[in-house]
Design a protein around this motif. Structure first.
Motif, PDB file in Angstrom:
ATOM      1  N   GLN A  66       0.825  -1.214   0.000  1.00  0.00           N
ATOM      2  CA  GLN A  66       0.000   0.000   0.000  1.00  0.00           C
ATOM      3  C   GLN A  66       0.862   1.269   0.000  1.00  0.00           C
ATOM      4  O   GLN A  66       0.546   2.255   0.664  1.00  0.00           O
ATOM      5  N   SER A  67       1.932   1.215  -0.767  1.00  0.00           N
ATOM      6  CA  SER A  67       2.847   2.359  -0.829  1.00  0.00           C
ATOM      7  C   SER A  67       2.146   3.613  -1.343  1.00  0.00           C
ATOM      8  O   SER A  67       2.262   4.690  -0.746  1.00  0.00           O
ATOM      9  N   ILE A  68       1.418   3.487  -2.457  1.00  0.00           N
ATOM     10  CA  ILE A  68       0.740   4.643  -3.046  1.00  0.00           C
ATOM     11  C   ILE A  68      -0.318   5.197  -2.096  1.00  0.00           C
ATOM     12  O   ILE A  68      -0.446   6.418  -1.921  1.00  0.00           O
ATOM     13  N   LYS A 103       7.700  20.007  -3.697  1.00  0.00           N
ATOM     14  CA  LYS A 103       7.812  18.646  -3.185  1.00  0.00           C
ATOM     15  C   LYS A 103       6.462  17.940  -3.218  1.00  0.00           C
ATOM     16  O   LYS A 103       6.373  16.767  -3.617  1.00  0.00           O
ATOM     17  N   MET A 104       5.401  18.646  -2.840  1.00  0.00           N
ATOM     18  CA  MET A 104       4.060  18.051  -2.905  1.00  0.00           C
ATOM     19  C   MET A 104       3.680  17.728  -4.342  1.00  0.00           C
ATOM     20  O   MET A 104       3.118  16.660  -4.624  1.00  0.00           O
ATOM     21  N   ILE A 105       3.988  18.644  -5.264  1.00  0.00           N
ATOM     22  CA  ILE A 105       3.703  18.394  -6.675  1.00  0.00           C
ATOM     23  C   ILE A 105       4.518  17.196  -7.172  1.00  0.00           C
ATOM     24  O   ILE A 105       4.014  16.329  -7.892  1.00  0.00           O
ATOM     25  N   GLY A 106       5.796  17.146  -6.769  1.00  0.00           N
ATOM     26  CA  GLY A 106       6.657  16.048  -7.191  1.00  0.00           C
ATOM     27  C   GLY A 106       6.174  14.697  -6.691  1.00  0.00           C
ATOM     28  O   GLY A 106       6.184  13.711  -7.436  1.00  0.00           O
ATOM     29  N   ILE A 107       5.741  14.637  -5.421  1.00  0.00           N
ATOM     30  CA  ILE A 107       5.249  13.369  -4.868  1.00  0.00           C
ATOM     31  C   ILE A 107       3.982  12.922  -5.596  1.00  0.00           C
ATOM     32  O   ILE A 107       3.815  11.741  -5.928  1.00  0.00           O
ATOM     33  N   ALA A 108       3.070  13.881  -5.839  1.00  0.00           N
ATOM     34  CA  ALA A 108       1.845  13.547  -6.569  1.00  0.00           C
ATOM     35  C   ALA A 108       2.169  13.070  -7.980  1.00  0.00           C
ATOM     36  O   ALA A 108       1.552  12.116  -8.487  1.00  0.00           O
ATOM     37  N   TRP A 109       3.137  13.699  -8.611  1.00  0.00           N
ATOM     38  CA  TRP A 109       3.552  13.318  -9.965  1.00  0.00           C
ATOM     39  C   TRP A 109       4.131  11.908  -9.971  1.00  0.00           C
ATOM     40  O   TRP A 109       3.861  11.099 -10.867  1.00  0.00           O
ATOM     41  N   LEU A 110       4.937  11.578  -8.974  1.00  0.00           N
ATOM     42  CA  LEU A 110       5.512  10.240  -8.873  1.00  0.00           C
ATOM     43  C   LEU A 110       4.424   9.185  -8.707  1.00  0.00           C
ATOM     44  O   LEU A 110       4.501   8.104  -9.309  1.00  0.00           O
ATOM     45  N   CYS A 111       3.424   9.493  -7.886  1.00  0.00           N
ATOM     46  CA  CYS A 111       2.323   8.535  -7.681  1.00  0.00           C
ATOM     47  C   CYS A 111       1.549   8.308  -8.975  1.00  0.00           C
ATOM     48  O   CYS A 111       1.207   7.165  -9.316  1.00  0.00           O
ATOM     49  N   LEU A 112       1.262   9.392  -9.701  1.00  0.00           N
ATOM     50  CA  LEU A 112       0.531   9.262 -10.963  1.00  0.00           C
ATOM     51  C   LEU A 112       1.355   8.495 -11.986  1.00  0.00           C
ATOM     52  O   LEU A 112       0.829   7.645 -12.711  1.00  0.00           O
ATOM     53  N   ASP A 113       2.651   8.798 -12.050  1.00  0.00           N
ATOM     54  CA  ASP A 113       3.510   8.127 -13.023  1.00  0.00           C
ATOM     55  C   ASP A 113       3.618   6.633 -12.736  1.00  0.00           C
ATOM     56  O   ASP A 113       3.631   5.811 -13.667  1.00  0.00           O
ATOM     57  N   MET A 137      12.143  10.447 -13.719  1.00  0.00           N
ATOM     58  CA  MET A 137      11.283  10.324 -12.539  1.00  0.00           C
ATOM     59  C   MET A 137      12.095   9.874 -11.325  1.00  0.00           C
ATOM     60  O   MET A 137      11.820  10.305 -10.196  1.00  0.00           O
ATOM     61  N   HIS A 138      13.095   9.035 -11.543  1.00  0.00           N
ATOM     62  CA  HIS A 138      13.942   8.613 -10.423  1.00  0.00           C
ATOM     63  C   HIS A 138      14.761   9.790  -9.895  1.00  0.00           C
ATOM     64  O   HIS A 138      14.968   9.914  -8.689  1.00  0.00           O
ATOM     65  N   ARG A 189      10.680   1.863  -6.809  1.00  0.00           N
ATOM     66  CA  ARG A 189      10.767   0.749  -7.753  1.00  0.00           C
ATOM     67  C   ARG A 189       9.499   0.614  -8.589  1.00  0.00           C
ATOM     68  O   ARG A 189       9.512  -0.015  -9.650  1.00  0.00           O
ATOM     69  N   LEU A 190       8.395   1.230  -8.122  1.00  0.00           N
ATOM     70  CA  LEU A 190       7.161   1.194  -8.900  1.00  0.00           C
ATOM     71  C   LEU A 190       7.322   1.906 -10.238  1.00  0.00           C
ATOM     72  O   LEU A 190       6.684   1.545 -11.222  1.00  0.00           O
ATOM     73  N   THR A 191       8.163   2.930 -10.255  1.00  0.00           N
ATOM     74  CA  THR A 191       8.433   3.645 -11.504  1.00  0.00           C
ATOM     75  C   THR A 191       9.109   2.726 -12.512  1.00  0.00           C
ATOM     76  O   THR A 191       8.751   2.698 -13.691  1.00  0.00           O
ATOM     77  N   TRP A 192      10.087   1.941 -12.040  1.00  0.00           N
ATOM     78  CA  TRP A 192      10.788   1.020 -12.931  1.00  0.00           C
ATOM     79  C   TRP A 192       9.902  -0.165 -13.307  1.00  0.00           C
ATOM     80  O   TRP A 192      10.020  -0.700 -14.412  1.00  0.00           O
ATOM     81  N   ASP A 193       9.006  -0.569 -12.401  1.00  0.00           N
ATOM     82  CA  ASP A 193       8.065  -1.642 -12.720  1.00  0.00           C
ATOM     83  C   ASP A 193       7.167  -1.229 -13.877  1.00  0.00           C
ATOM     84  O   ASP A 193       6.886  -2.027 -14.778  1.00  0.00           O
ATOM     85  N   ARG A 194       6.714   0.011 -13.848  1.00  0.00           N
ATOM     86  CA  ARG A 194       5.854   0.513 -14.918  1.00  0.00           C
ATOM     87  C   ARG A 194       6.599   0.503 -16.248  1.00  0.00           C
ATOM     88  O   ARG A 194       6.057   0.101 -17.287  1.00  0.00           O
ATOM     89  N   CYS A 195       7.877   0.887 -16.205  1.00  0.00           N
ATOM     90  CA  CYS A 195       8.704   0.882 -17.422  1.00  0.00           C
ATOM     91  C   CYS A 195       8.901  -0.543 -17.932  1.00  0.00           C
ATOM     92  O   CYS A 195       8.802  -0.807 -19.132  1.00  0.00           O
ATOM     93  N   GLU A 196       9.173  -1.468 -17.007  1.00  0.00           N
ATOM     94  CA  GLU A 196       9.383  -2.875 -17.379  1.00  0.00           C
ATOM     95  C   GLU A 196       8.107  -3.486 -17.950  1.00  0.00           C
ATOM     96  O   GLU A 196       8.143  -4.252 -18.920  1.00  0.00           O
TER      97      GLU A 196
END
Length: 408
Positions: free
Chosen positions: A234-236, A302-312, A324-325, A386-393
Motif C-alpha cells: 500500500q505504498s501509493i 515537493k508536494m507536486i513532485g510526490i503527486a507526480w511520482l504517484c501518478l507516473d 522520474m527517479h 521501484r514502482l516507476t521502474w516496474d511501470r517501465c518494465e
C-alpha cells in the motif's frame, strides 16, 4: 535489477548501470574512518554544549544563550513543541547516530540483536539529523537581527560548526553494505540469479534494511529480522494519505503567523511570507531568496513532485523513468531543508528576549509548518521508487509481446 559488483579497489565505488544509485563504497579505512569522524563530532558537540552559543546586544541590554538554554526558553512559551523539534533534530538524534557509528566502527562486543537494532535505527534516523540545517537557520537569523542590534557568537559556535561538518563526513564514510556484512554475512540463496534482470522476475526481493537478497515469499530477513515484501504494501495509498494531510495543513501554515514580535509594547505578527518580504525590503536579497525557496517553493514543489511520482507509477504520463527517479531523489533530499524556517524562529525566539525593549515568541503557524515538513518527508519515505521502474518494465514487456504477435 540484479547487478554483479566486481572486487573494488580502495577509494572506489560501484553504481547501478540503470539508475546510477551508489551500491557499495569501499573506503580506504572502512573500520576507522567513520568512527574517527564520529568521535571527533561528539567531542565538538560536548564542547558546544558547555559555553554560550550566540549573543545579542541592543540599547545597552545584552543577552547570550547556550544550546540548552534555547530548549529552556522555548519550553516556557505556549508552543513548546518547537523545543522538541530543536532538541531531537539538532542534538539527540545526531548524537545517537555518532555513538552508534563509534560502537559499530570499533567493533565493540554487543549482543547480535542489540547490534542489529541500533544499526537499523541508525539508517532510519540518518535523514532526521538536521544539525547543519539548524546552523544554516542560525546564520539566516543573524541577517534578520543585524538591523536591531549587535550580533555575536559565543565560544561554542565554532565547535558546533565543526560538529556539523564532522557528522556529515561520518555519514559519507559509512557504507551500509559493508556495515551489515560486518555484523553477519548475507544469507545464501539456493537458486542461480541472472545478472541484468529484475529481481521481481526471478522471484527474489531486496531487504530494504540490510540489502540482503531473499526469496520473494520470505517475509522476514534472517540477518536483520526486518519484515518486508517484494514491494512496499500500500505504498501509493500511504503516500497519498500523508500528502493530502500535509496539503491541508500547509494552508494554515502559510496563513497563520509563525512568530510575534513585541517592540516597546507593540505586537507585530508575521507569516512566513511576511519574513521574506521584510528581508527583501531590507536589501538582504540572497537570504530572502533562500527563505523563499526553502519555505515556500520547496514544500510546494515537493508536494507536486510526490503527486507526480504517484501518478507516473500508475501509468499516467509515461515519463522517462530516469527522469522520474531523479525527481524522487531530489524530493527525498531537499525536503528536510524546509525545516530551516522553523530553526530560524527557534533561534530568534530564544535570543530576542529583552524585556519591554524587544521580544519574539513563536506562533501557531510554525508548528503547522514543522508538521507539514515532517509529513512530506514521511510521504517521500513511504513511496516505493521501484514502482516507476516496474511501470517501465511492464510497458517494455507489453510492447515486446505485441511485436511478437504482429510477427506471428
Amino acid at each position: 535489477m540484479l547487478v554483479a559488483v566486481p572486487e573494488l579497489e580502495q577509494g572506489s565505488k560501484a553504481t547501478c548501470p540503470r539508475c546510477n544509485t551508489t551500491l557499495i563504497s569501499k573506503w580506504r579505512h572502512p573500520y576507522k574512518q567513520p568512527a574517527a569522524y564520529a568521535f571527533s563530532a561528539l567531542a565538538m558537540l560536548f564542547i558546544a554544549c558547555l559555553f554560550p552559543f550566540v549573543k545579542m546586544g541592543a540599547a545597552g541590554i545584552e543577552n547570550e544563550i547556550s544550546l540548552f538554554q534555547i530548549i529552556e526558553i522555548i519550553s516556557t512559551t505556549r508552543y513548546s513543541g518547537l523545543a522538541l523539534f530543536f532538541l531531537f533534530f539538532s542534538l539527540v538524534i545526531p548524537a545517537f547516530c555518532m555513538v552508534t557509528i563509534i560502537l559499530l566502527g570499533l567493533q565493540v562486543h554487543l549482543p547480535k540483536r542489540l547490534k542489529v537494532w541500533i544499526t537499523r535505527i541508525l539508517f532510519q534516523m540518518k535523514t532526521w539529523c538536521m544539525a547543519e540545517i539548524f546552523l544554516a537557520g542560525v546564520l539566516v537569523s543573524f541577517v534578520k537581527l543585524i538591523a536591531y542590534g549587535d550580533i555575536g557568537v559565543g565560544l561554542s559556535f565554532l565547535p558546533y560548526c565543526a560538529f556539523c561538518m564532522l557528522q556529515v563526513r561520518a555519514f559519507q564514510c559509512l557504507d551500509r553494505h559493508w556495515l551489515w556484512n560486518r555484523i553477519e554475512a548475507a544469507p545464501q540463496l539456493n537458486k542461480k540469479l541472472k545478472v541484468g534482470q529484475t529481481g521481481i522476475s526471478q522471484d527474489v526481493r531486496l531487504c530494504l534494511v540490510c540489502t540482503a537478497i531473499l526469496p520473494a515469499e520470505q517475509s522476514q530477513c534472517p540477518r536483520c529480522f526486518a519484515y518486508g515484501s517484494v514491494r512496499r504494501k500500500q505504498s501509493i495509498q500511504w503516500t497519498l494519505a500523508l500528502l493530502m494531510t500535509s496539503i491541508m495543513l500547509y494552508v494554515p501554515a502559510n496563513l497563520l503567523p509563525v512568530m510575534t514580535t513585541n517592540t516597546l509594547g507593540s505586537d507585530l505578527q508575521s507569516t512566513i511570507m511576511d519574513g521574506v518580504i521584510l528581508l527583501w525590503e531590507d536589501g538582504s536579497y540572497p537570504v530572502a531568496l533562500i527563505i523563499f525557496i526553502a519555505s515556500i517553493m520547496v514544500p510546494s514543489l515537493k508536494m507536486i513532485g510526490i503527486a507526480w511520482l504517484c501518478l507516473d507509477s500508475k501509468g499516467y504520463g509515461n515519463r522517462d523513468p530516469h527522469r522520474m527517479h531523479f525527481i524522487y531523489e531530489l524530493v527525498e533530499y531537499v525536503g528536510r531543508w524546509s525545516m530551516i524556517d522553523v530553526f530560524v524562529i527557534t533561534i530568534l525566539a530564544a535570543l530576542v528576549q529583552m524585556g519591554q525593549l524587544m521580544s519574539i515568541v513563536p506562533a501557531l503557524g510554525v508548528i503547522f509548518f514543522g508538521v507539514v515538513v515532517i509529513l512530506t518527508m514521511f510521504a517521500a519515505m513511504t513511496f516505493d521508487p521501484r514502482l516507476t521502474w516496474d511501470r517501465c518494465e511492464m510497458k517494455h514487456t507489453v510492447n515486446t509481446v505485441e511485436q511478437e504477435g504482429a510477427i506471428g
